[in-house]
Design a protein around this motif. Structure first.
Motif: not given
Length: 59
Positions: A37-59
């Protein structure tokens, strides 16, 4: 950053992720599901993981 450094960074990320799951008392047999699931989340994103905020992950 060369390819070897990048691969080591990826390995370090997953080791840290699995260590975090342990601190949350996730059973080791569930690790593959969480990793998938984490890998799917990372691959579906259009920006680097380190730029994600908690609110984006929770959404």
């Amino acid at each position: 950053m060369d390819a070897d450094d990048q691969q080591e960074g990826i390995r370090r990320f997953w080791r840290g992720y699995l260590a975090h799951l342990k601190t949350q008392r996730v059973q080791s047999r569930q690790f593959p599901w969480y990793r998938l699931r984490a890998r799917q989340y990372i691959e579906a994103s259009d920006m680097p993981l380190r730029q994600h905020a908690v609110a984006q992950v929770n959404a």
